[in-house]
Write a protein that holds these residues in place. Structure first.
Motif, PDB file in Angstrom:
ATOM      1  N   SER A  82      37.920  53.272  -3.056  1.00 58.95           N
ATOM      2  CA  SER A  82      38.447  52.061  -2.429  1.00 58.95           C
ATOM      3  C   SER A  82      37.423  51.431  -1.503  1.00 58.95           C
ATOM      4  CB  SER A  82      39.730  52.380  -1.655  1.00 58.95           C
ATOM      5  OG  SER A  82      40.709  52.911  -2.523  1.00 58.95           O
ATOM      6  N   TYR A  83      37.595  50.130  -1.301  1.00 59.97           N
ATOM      7  CA  TYR A  83      36.639  49.354  -0.510  1.00 59.97           C
ATOM      8  C   TYR A  83      36.721  49.681   0.976  1.00 59.97           C
ATOM      9  CZ  TYR A  83      34.116  45.250   1.223  1.00 59.97           C
ATOM     10  OH  TYR A  83      33.222  44.421   1.853  1.00 59.97           O
ATOM     11  N   ASP A  84      37.893  50.099   1.456  1.00 62.16           N
ATOM     12  CA  ASP A  84      38.034  50.360   2.888  1.00 62.16           C
ATOM     13  C   ASP A  84      37.244  51.605   3.278  1.00 62.16           C
ATOM     14  OD1 ASP A  84      40.460  51.312   1.256  1.00 62.16           O
ATOM     15  OD2 ASP A  84      40.536  52.647   2.989  1.00 62.16           O
ATOM     16  N   PRO A  85      36.651  51.613   4.472  1.00 57.40           N
ATOM     17  CA  PRO A  85      35.817  52.745   4.884  1.00 57.40           C
ATOM     18  C   PRO A  85      36.658  53.975   5.203  1.00 57.40           C
ATOM     19  CG  PRO A  85      36.013  51.163   6.676  1.00 57.40           C
ATOM     20  CD  PRO A  85      36.667  50.531   5.481  1.00 57.40           C
ATOM     21  N   ALA A 141      54.136  56.159  20.353  1.00 57.74           N
ATOM     22  CA  ALA A 141      52.697  56.089  20.639  1.00 57.74           C
ATOM     23  C   ALA A 141      51.905  55.906  19.348  1.00 57.74           C
ATOM     24  CB  ALA A 141      52.251  57.355  21.368  1.00 57.74           C
ATOM     25  N   ILE A 142      52.299  56.609  18.300  1.00 57.56           N
ATOM     26  CA  ILE A 142      51.619  56.476  17.008  1.00 57.56           C
ATOM     27  C   ILE A 142      51.811  55.078  16.439  1.00 57.56           C
ATOM     28  CG2 ILE A 142      51.715  57.226  14.596  1.00 57.56           C
ATOM     29  CD1 ILE A 142      52.221  60.075  15.662  1.00 57.56           C
ATOM     30  N   GLU A 143      53.040  54.553  16.532  1.00 56.73           N
ATOM     31  CA  GLU A 143      53.294  53.212  15.995  1.00 56.73           C
ATOM     32  C   GLU A 143      52.536  52.145  16.776  1.00 56.73           C
ATOM     33  OE1 GLU A 143      54.871  52.816  13.047  1.00 56.73           O
ATOM     34  OE2 GLU A 143      54.682  54.991  13.237  1.00 56.73           O
ATOM     35  N   LEU A 144      52.450  52.314  18.086  1.00 57.52           N
ATOM     36  CA  LEU A 144      51.691  51.354  18.892  1.00 57.52           C
ATOM     37  C   LEU A 144      50.205  51.416  18.541  1.00 57.52           C
ATOM     38  CD1 LEU A 144      51.586  49.275  21.155  1.00 57.52           C
ATOM     39  CD2 LEU A 144      51.384  51.167  22.793  1.00 57.52           C
ATOM     40  N   ALA A 145      49.680  52.623  18.366  1.00 54.46           N
ATOM     41  CA  ALA A 145      48.270  52.771  18.007  1.00 54.46           C
ATOM     42  C   ALA A 145      47.990  52.147  16.640  1.00 54.46           C
ATOM     43  CB  ALA A 145      47.889  54.253  18.001  1.00 54.46           C
ATOM     44  N   TRP A 146      48.910  52.326  15.688  1.00 58.06           N
ATOM     45  CA  TRP A 146      48.750  51.736  14.356  1.00 58.06           C
ATOM     46  C   TRP A 146      48.711  50.208  14.448  1.00 58.06           C
ATOM     47  CZ3 TRP A 146      47.456  52.552   9.491  1.00 58.06           C
ATOM     48  CH2 TRP A 146      47.890  51.669   8.500  1.00 58.06           C
ATOM     49  N   PHE A 147      49.601  49.654  15.244  1.00 57.92           N
ATOM     50  CA  PHE A 147      49.634  48.198  15.399  1.00 57.92           C
ATOM     51  C   PHE A 147      48.356  47.683  16.056  1.00 57.92           C
ATOM     52  CE2 PHE A 147      50.459  44.743  18.458  1.00 57.92           C
ATOM     53  CZ  PHE A 147      50.651  43.708  17.549  1.00 57.92           C
ATOM     54  N   LEU A 148      47.917  48.339  17.114  1.00 61.37           N
ATOM     55  CA  LEU A 148      46.744  47.863  17.840  1.00 61.37           C
ATOM     56  C   LEU A 148      45.483  47.942  16.990  1.00 61.37           C
ATOM     57  CD1 LEU A 148      47.391  49.389  21.386  1.00 61.37           C
ATOM     58  CD2 LEU A 148      47.646  47.006  20.664  1.00 61.37           C
ATOM     59  N   ARG A 149      45.409  48.958  16.124  1.00 61.07           N
ATOM     60  CA  ARG A 149      44.226  49.075  15.268  1.00 61.07           C
ATOM     61  C   ARG A 149      44.187  47.988  14.203  1.00 61.07           C
ATOM     62  NH1 ARG A 149      45.385  54.569  15.065  1.00 61.07           N
ATOM     63  NH2 ARG A 149      45.857  54.511  12.842  1.00 61.07           N
ATOM     64  N   HIS A 150      45.351  47.473  13.836  1.00 59.36           N
ATOM     65  CA  HIS A 150      45.399  46.549  12.704  1.00 59.36           C
ATOM     66  C   HIS A 150      46.028  45.207  13.061  1.00 59.36           C
ATOM     67  CE1 HIS A 150      44.099  49.896  10.337  1.00 59.36           C
ATOM     68  NE2 HIS A 150      45.151  50.593  10.642  1.00 59.36           N
ATOM     69  N   CYS A 203      39.893  39.215   3.866  1.00 59.22           N
ATOM     70  CA  CYS A 203      39.766  40.573   4.397  1.00 59.22           C
ATOM     71  C   CYS A 203      38.308  41.019   4.339  1.00 59.22           C
ATOM     72  CB  CYS A 203      40.643  41.538   3.605  1.00 59.22           C
ATOM     73  SG  CYS A 203      40.217  41.672   1.847  1.00 59.22           S
ATOM     74  N   GLY A 204      38.030  42.131   4.992  1.00 65.64           N
ATOM     75  CA  GLY A 204      36.686  42.690   5.003  1.00 65.64           C
ATOM     76  C   GLY A 204      36.729  44.145   5.408  1.00 65.64           C
ATOM     77  N   LYS A 205      35.578  44.717   5.641  1.00 65.86           N
ATOM     78  CA  LYS A 205      35.493  46.126   6.015  1.00 65.86           C
ATOM     79  C   LYS A 205      36.190  46.416   7.343  1.00 65.86           C
ATOM     80  CE  LYS A 205      32.919  48.463   2.971  1.00 65.86           C
ATOM     81  NZ  LYS A 205      33.381  49.710   2.326  1.00 65.86           N
ATOM     82  N   GLU A 206      36.223  45.435   8.239  1.00 70.15           N
ATOM     83  CA  GLU A 206      36.779  45.664   9.570  1.00 70.15           C
ATOM     84  C   GLU A 206      38.235  45.224   9.685  1.00 70.15           C
ATOM     85  OE1 GLU A 206      34.116  43.613  12.141  1.00 70.15           O
ATOM     86  OE2 GLU A 206      32.638  45.227  12.135  1.00 70.15           O
ATOM     87  N   THR A 207      38.857  44.872   8.578  1.00 73.66           N
ATOM     88  CA  THR A 207      40.255  44.445   8.598  1.00 73.66           C
ATOM     89  C   THR A 207      41.043  45.248   7.568  1.00 73.66           C
ATOM     90  OG1 THR A 207      40.126  42.767   6.846  1.00 73.66           O
ATOM     91  CG2 THR A 207      39.417  42.107   9.060  1.00 73.66           C
ATOM     92  N   LEU A 208      42.358  45.146   7.654  1.00 75.51           N
ATOM     93  CA  LEU A 208      43.172  45.670   6.572  1.00 75.51           C
ATOM     94  C   LEU A 208      42.909  44.858   5.313  1.00 75.51           C
ATOM     95  CD1 LEU A 208      46.653  46.232   8.270  1.00 75.51           C
ATOM     96  CD2 LEU A 208      45.136  47.998   7.389  1.00 75.51           C
ATOM     97  N   GLY A 211      47.966  46.958   1.094  1.00 73.14           N
ATOM     98  CA  GLY A 211      47.099  46.586  -0.019  1.00 73.14           C
ATOM     99  C   GLY A 211      45.948  47.556  -0.172  1.00 73.14           C
ATOM    100  N   GLU A 212      45.216  47.393  -1.266  1.00 69.57           N
ATOM    101  CA  GLU A 212      44.074  48.265  -1.513  1.00 69.57           C
ATOM    102  C   GLU A 212      43.168  47.623  -2.554  1.00 69.57           C
ATOM    103  OE1 GLU A 212      43.193  52.965  -2.463  1.00 69.57           O
ATOM    104  OE2 GLU A 212      45.105  52.089  -3.085  1.00 69.57           O
ATOM    105  N   ILE A 213      41.885  47.553  -2.235  1.00 70.80           N
ATOM    106  CA  ILE A 213      40.880  47.092  -3.192  1.00 70.80           C
ATOM    107  C   ILE A 213      40.224  48.343  -3.746  1.00 70.80           C
ATOM    108  CG2 ILE A 213      38.761  45.752  -3.479  1.00 70.80           C
ATOM    109  CD1 ILE A 213      39.694  44.187  -0.933  1.00 70.80           C
ATOM    110  N   ARG A 214      40.456  48.622  -5.025  1.00 67.65           N
ATOM    111  CA  ARG A 214      40.080  49.939  -5.524  1.00 67.65           C
ATOM    112  C   ARG A 214      39.470  49.883  -6.914  1.00 67.65           C
ATOM    113  NH1 ARG A 214      45.264  53.549  -6.260  1.00 67.65           N
ATOM    114  NH2 ARG A 214      44.051  54.622  -7.844  1.00 67.65           N
ATOM    115  N   LEU A 215      38.778  50.953  -7.210  1.00 63.00           N
ATOM    116  CA  LEU A 215      38.223  51.190  -8.538  1.00 63.00           C
ATOM    117  C   LEU A 215      38.752  52.530  -9.024  1.00 63.00           C
ATOM    118  CD1 LEU A 215      34.577  50.756  -9.742  1.00 63.00           C
ATOM    119  CD2 LEU A 215      35.670  52.988  -9.977  1.00 63.00           C
TER     120      LEU A 215
END
Length: 433
Positions: free
Chosen positions: A308-311, A136-145, A196-201, A326-330
């Motif tokens: 990091s840029y991700d919310p 269930a966790i793996e399916l939720a991770w996939f669906l979110r991303h 990529c953007g705020k709403e994507t990986l 990945g990660e966009i970070r300071l």
């Protein structure tokens, strides 16, 4: 057992796996940051795994060897898949890890068939609870991303395309398939990047830059510029002395205010003075970032904060970000005033470049080449920098006009050098340290 007892056993198994999973993904913040996990957190996660496996495999009738083997093996394999993107952050030749990291968005679902087979082979309601929770966790991770249409297409040309072709040896499609570059789009002879953007990986550009030797993706360059000036503006608002650091300062000086072509993060530094403390600054920045949609992580013992840029996500699911490829970070490094060998210096915990060591075991730079800070143009705006930026760079890198491919795989660096040399000669795009 009664149906009530079976239900309770199932729910407990689900809860145990969920807690163990969250503890494990929290632990992944360390390899993502090139650090070894702390002993307390490692022991906590190991203890939770042991409790979960023991709960499933031990009953009133004693130990069930089949349940023990299946539960331990399943968790070990699945956690290995989950950890692959974080383990793959530091450089190294790990083909299996790289393969799993390339497919990290959905690789956990590969365990669905083994989970179904195990549930039938070992008729244990506790085991079924663990397997159900895991899938269930793996399916939720996939669906979110999962792939979506919220990614903007950026045309790839010029220096970016020259470097890409050099690394791919002309076979862009095969290169993208081999390394899991899902962002690359080839259409009617044109090359695009699915940004990529705020709403994507975020793009896994750290891997693309350091391991494959590509230029920083155009979308990531935009987000790095936004992140850089956002944090700098918050520091100004808080009255904190700060300056552009490391490779970013090198880009500002040597590349006329641009990012170095294969930059993988933003580096700023601050000095704690006027009664300011690490905790107070971390708290202030955390409030700003939470309000304005940036993720903040604190490494007090190492003397830096990562933004990091991700919310940020809701606790405790915020720890799942450690699964991202990945990660966009300071990175915000902290300096303190110190006197070493009778000379005022600014000292930090972690070495930067060839920064000399201090009497206390830290690393420092002469105070007079930094303070009072000056300004320099970087990524379209002015930003604080050391008052002697070239002297600062010489202290860190020696001859900073020489191109050195720091952190880039040696073979990839060799492949891209002709394209970088051509650009440097034409003075049209950056080359980098």
């Amino acid at each position: 057992m009664s149906s009530v007892d079976l239900t309770i056993s199932f729910v407990i198994a689900v809860a145990l796996y969920a807690v163990t999973y969250l503890s494990f993904v929290r632990l992944l913040r360390y390899p993502r940051n090139w650090r070894s996990p702390t002993l307390p957190m490692s022991l906590t996660t190991a203890g939770l795994v042991t409790i979960t496996v023991s709960y499933v495999s031990v009953s009133r009738d004693g130990l069930d060897p089949a349940a023990l083997a299946v539960t331990a093996g399943f968790i070990a394999v699945l956690f290995g898949i989950i950890a692959a993107p974080a383990i793959d952050f530091p450089s190294g030749a790990r083909p299996v890890v790289e393969f799993l990291a390339n497919h990290g968005d959905y690789a956990g679902l590969w365990m669905l068939a083994p989970a179904i087979a195990a549930a039938y082979a070992v008729p244990s309601v506790k085991l079924q609870g663990v397997l159900t929770a895991a899938m269930a966790i793996e399916l939720a991770w996939f669906l979110r991303h999962r792939p979506n249409d919220r990614r903007r297409l950026y045309p790839i040309g010029g220096h970016d395309l020259s470097v890409l072709k050099a690394q791919a040896k002309g076979d862009l499609e095969g290169f993208a398939r081999q390394h899991g570059i899902h962002e690359l789009v080839l259409s009617d002879g044109a090359v695009y990047w699915r940004g990529c953007g705020k709403e994507t990986l975020p793009c896994p550009f750290n891997f693309y830059v350091n391991r494959l030797g590509l230029n920083t993706a155009p979308c990531c360059r935009e987000h790095m510029a936004e992140l850089c000036h956002y944090v700098a503006s918050r520091l100004r608002d808080m009255g904190v002395v700060h300056w552009l650091e490391g490779g970013n300062l090198l880009g500002a000086v040597r590349e006329n205010g641009r990012l170095i072509a294969w930059e993988d993060d933003i580096d700023l530094s601050v000095v704690l003075d006027s009664g300011k403390t690490f905790n107070a600054l971390a708290t202030g920045l955390a409030e700003c970032c939470a309000r304005e949609g940036y993720y903040l992580d604190v490494f007090k013992n190492k003397g830096f904060i990562s933004i990091s840029y991700d919310p940020p996500q809701v606790w405790p699911f915020c720890w799942e970000r450690n699964r991202m490829r990945g990660e966009i970070r300071l990175d915000l490094a902290f300096y303190r005033h110190f006197v070493s060998n009778d000379r005022p210096v600014l000292e930090r915990n972690i070495r930067k470049g060839a920064m000399p060591s201090t009497e206390s075991g830290g690393y420092g730079v002469p105070r007079e080449i930094v303070l009072p800070t000056s300004t320099i143009e970087f990524l379209g705006d002015n930003i604080a920098c050391p008052n002697q930026p070239e002297e600062y760079l010489r202290l860190l890198y020696g001859d900073f006009d020489e191109v050195v491919y720091t952190y880039v795989d040696a073979a990839a660096a060799k492949n891209r050098r002709p394209a970088d040399t051509a650009v440097k000669r034409s003075h049209s795009l950056p080359a980098r340290q």
